[in-house]
Enzyme design. Structure first.
Site, short mmCIF file in Angstrom:
data_model
loop_
_atom_site.label_atom_id
_atom_site.label_comp_id
_atom_site.label_asym_id
_atom_site.label_seq_id
_atom_site.Cartn_x
_atom_site.Cartn_y
_atom_site.Cartn_z
CD GLU A 260 -2.45 -1.57 2.21
OE1 GLU A 260 -3.29 -0.85 2.64
OE2 GLU A 260 -3.88 -2.25 1.75
CD GLU A 365 -3.43 -6.61 3.15
OE1 GLU A 365 -2.50 -6.08 2.86
OE2 GLU A 365 -4.31 -6.28 3.56
#
Ligand SMILES: *[C@@H]1O[C@H](CO)[C@@H](O)[C@H](O)[C@H]1NC(C)=O
Ligand SMILES: *[C@@H]1O[C@H](CO)[C@@H](O)[C@H](O)[C@H]1NC(C)=O
Ligand SMILES: *[C@@H]1O[C@H](CO)[C@@H](O)[C@H](O)[C@H]1NC(C)=O
Ligand SMILES: *[C@@H]1O[C@H](CO)[C@@H](O)[C@H](O)[C@H]1NC(C)=O
Ligand SMILES: *[C@@H]1O[C@H](CO)[C@@H](O)[C@H](O)[C@H]1NC(C)=O
Length: 522
Positions: A260, A365
């Protein structure tokens, strides 16, 4: 909270189905109701329900596996393929000549928290848990994402080299979390697995001394510019990680350019993050990571970019992949599922695939219970199982080649997590009772992971009329067809499947259910 044990009913069921059980190697769920919309299956050191190792019936018959809100868990049945259509309801026709992407695999993440929870059980229960995911009797996980050093699902903040100014990485060393917990568990998982696991590495933060903010958390990126010493050292850190794990016979299929990257660009971000703009990521891969990996002892490790929410697509992919210097080192684009509802799959995943068909899309994820309005563990939530199945089907129908869940196991509060970012997991451990609960979402994963082997290729399905059913079909390397169907709707519909190669399969998907149908074609 009242824990209702449904085992008396189930014991009768187990008794009645004992013969079937012996034949197929399957065993029944010990269901427990925690007051949500469905049940969990309880497992301990000596017992865990399992569908066993699945083989398909001969040509002319089909297998079906059903999980439902009403309590079925991968309930198997076999029946005859029909020569004639029933003519009733929707027909789903398999279109084998429409071929799409090939599957890589499904799995979860060996975070510090997952390792702590698994190891909090007795040796027997640990073994049952690992078998559930990785053994031939389990649900066929073949992908394991491994965080490099700490993330929020850790109990402390650390990286592999917290010695300020150590640009040669002389003090690089794996953590006790790796050596005592994650590595031994990964070795056990590998030993149970019928094939080599596809390990995937992602880093959350670089060491504080390499960063603009001098900390692992908050808004910050690498000091300097791509090609500069921090960027070069950060690439070498990845290489060192691969080398250290290789000493334990754990080699990685892929690494991501970092978890991220958008998080590290947010002011006061609460846990470990490293900010990159797509331009910085592009230049880091082209100038540092790509060449370093190419020159290393692990040159075949895949590089996946993004590792962040799909709402950043296709822009992120355009910036990075339009550059030939970066693009030649890259194999795929990794996506997370958070906030998928904001961006249709077609304009993010679909467009990215059509612009860059030579790069695969991979889900790295997903978890439920992350949203502040619906936070933490919900034992027995079928709604969350549907969220998983819906997202997986949408992703598969938009060229994604694999889907990775987040923590393999969490405790009953959805941790440990040092910033209390508690979420849910398909396996929830109760160390005190030495049991673990398999959530409905565990079976959601299974409907895909157990049946869609590596190399399975998605094929077309055409529906005779508009329907609320969600589905995706595949031809496996052994030539058999697998069709997964999700019914989240409340409208009345019947359906049948037509595979021109074998005939008609009349079927019903009960209310709130997930169905895997599979049959041989020769
Ligand atoms: C494990 O669960 C099974 C099935 O519920 C039960 O029969 C058995 O006694 C349990 N074993 C232990 C060690 O608690
Ligand atoms: C770093 O490594 C050097 C040389 O091996 C050693 O002398 C030093 O104590 C280490 N420093 C830290 C902080 O671990
Ligand atoms: C290393 O792992 C592979 C499977 O990935 C296995 O075949 C091999 O036996 C292992 N080697 C050692 C020394 O453990
Ligand atoms: C960030 O944290 C600092 C220190 O706690 C605080 O003063 C500041 O207002 C925060 N900024 C934002 C945008 O929340
Ligand atoms: C899906 O579930 C609904 C109830 O929610 C049911 O009425 C319908 O028949 C089911 N669909 C199929 C295709 O069986």
């Amino acid at each position: 909270m009242a824990f209702l044990l449904l085992s008396s009913v189930l014991l009768v069921l187990v008794f009645l189905t004992a013969e079937v059980t012996l034949c197929t190697g399957s065993t029944e769920c010990v269901a427990r109701n925690f007051g949500h919309d469905s049940v969990v299956c309880e497992c301990n050191s000596t017992y865990c329900d399992s569908v066993g190792s699945v083989s398909l019936p001969p040509l002319g018959q089909y297998s079906s596996y059903l999980s439902s809100m009403a309590g079925s868990r991968l309930k198997g049945a076999q029946a005859q393929v029909q020569v004639k259509s029933t003519g009733a309801g929707i027909r789903l026709t398999i279109v084998p000549y429409q071929k799409y992407q090939k599957i890589r695999g499904f799995g979860g993440a060996m975070t510090d928290a997952a390792a702590i929870n698994i190891l909090s059980l007795s040796a027997g229960a640990q073994d049952q848990l690992l078998r559930q995911y990785f053994s031939p009797d389990g649900i066929g996980y073949s992908v394991v994402r491994v965080p490099m050093a700490s993330c929020d699902f850790s109990t402390r903040l650390y990286t592999y080299d917290d010695t300020p100014g150590d640009y040669n990485l002389d003090n690089f060393t794996l953590a006790p979390e790796d050596i005592n917990m994650k590595i031994p568990l990964l070795q056990r998982a590998q030993a149970l697995s019928p094939r080599p696991l596809s390990l995937l590495a992602s880093a959350w933060s670089a060491p504080a001394w390499m960063k603009t903010n001098g900390a692992l958390v908050g808004k910050g990126s690498l000091k300097g510019q791509p090609g500069g010493k921090e960027y070069k050292t950060w690439a070498q850190y990845y290489i060192r990680f691969l080398e250290e794990y290789a000493k334990y016979n754990l080699t990685f299929w892929a690494l991501t350019t970092g978890n991220e990257p958008s998080a590290g660009r947010m002011t006061n971000y609460s846990f470990q993050a490293l900010g990159f703009t797509p331009e910085e990521q592009r230049d880091w891969v082209a100038l540092d990571l790509g060449p370093a990996l190419h020159a290393s002892s692990h040159p075949h490790t895949h590089i996946l970019i993004l590792d962040d929410n799909r709402l950043l697509l296709p822009h992120w992919a355009k910036v990075v992949l339009n550059d030939v210097h970066a693009g030649r080192y890259i194999h795929g684009v990794a996506v997370h599922w958070y906030m998928d509802f904001l961006v249709p799959a077609e304009i993010s995943l679909g467009v990215t695939h059509h612009l860059y068909p030579e790069y695969y899309l991979f889900g790295t994820e997903a978890c439920s219970g992350w949203n502040p309005l619906d936070r933490g563990v919900k034992l027995g939530s079928w709604d969350r199982a549907e969220q998983y199945a819906h997202d997986i089907i949408v992703d598969l129908n938009h060229y994604v080649v694999g889907w990775t869940d987040w923590n393999l196991a969490l405790d009953q509060t959805g941790g440990p997590n040092w910033v209390k970012n508690f979420v849910d997991s398909p396996v929830i451990v109760d160390a005190q009772r030495d049991v673990f609960y398999k959530q409905p979402s565990f079976y959601s994963m299974a409907h895909f992971s157990k049946f869609l082997w590596e190399g399975s290729q998605r094929v077309g399905v055409s529906a005779s009329q508009k329907t609320d059913l969600e589905y995706s079909a595949f031809i496996r390397p052994d030539g058999s067809v697998v069709l997964i169907i999700l019914n989240r709707s409340s409208s009345e519909v019947q359906f049948e499947v037509w595979d021109p190669a074998v005939g008609y399969i009349p079927s019903t998907a009960p209310a709130h259910s997930l169905l895997t149908l599979a049959w041989n074609t020769h």
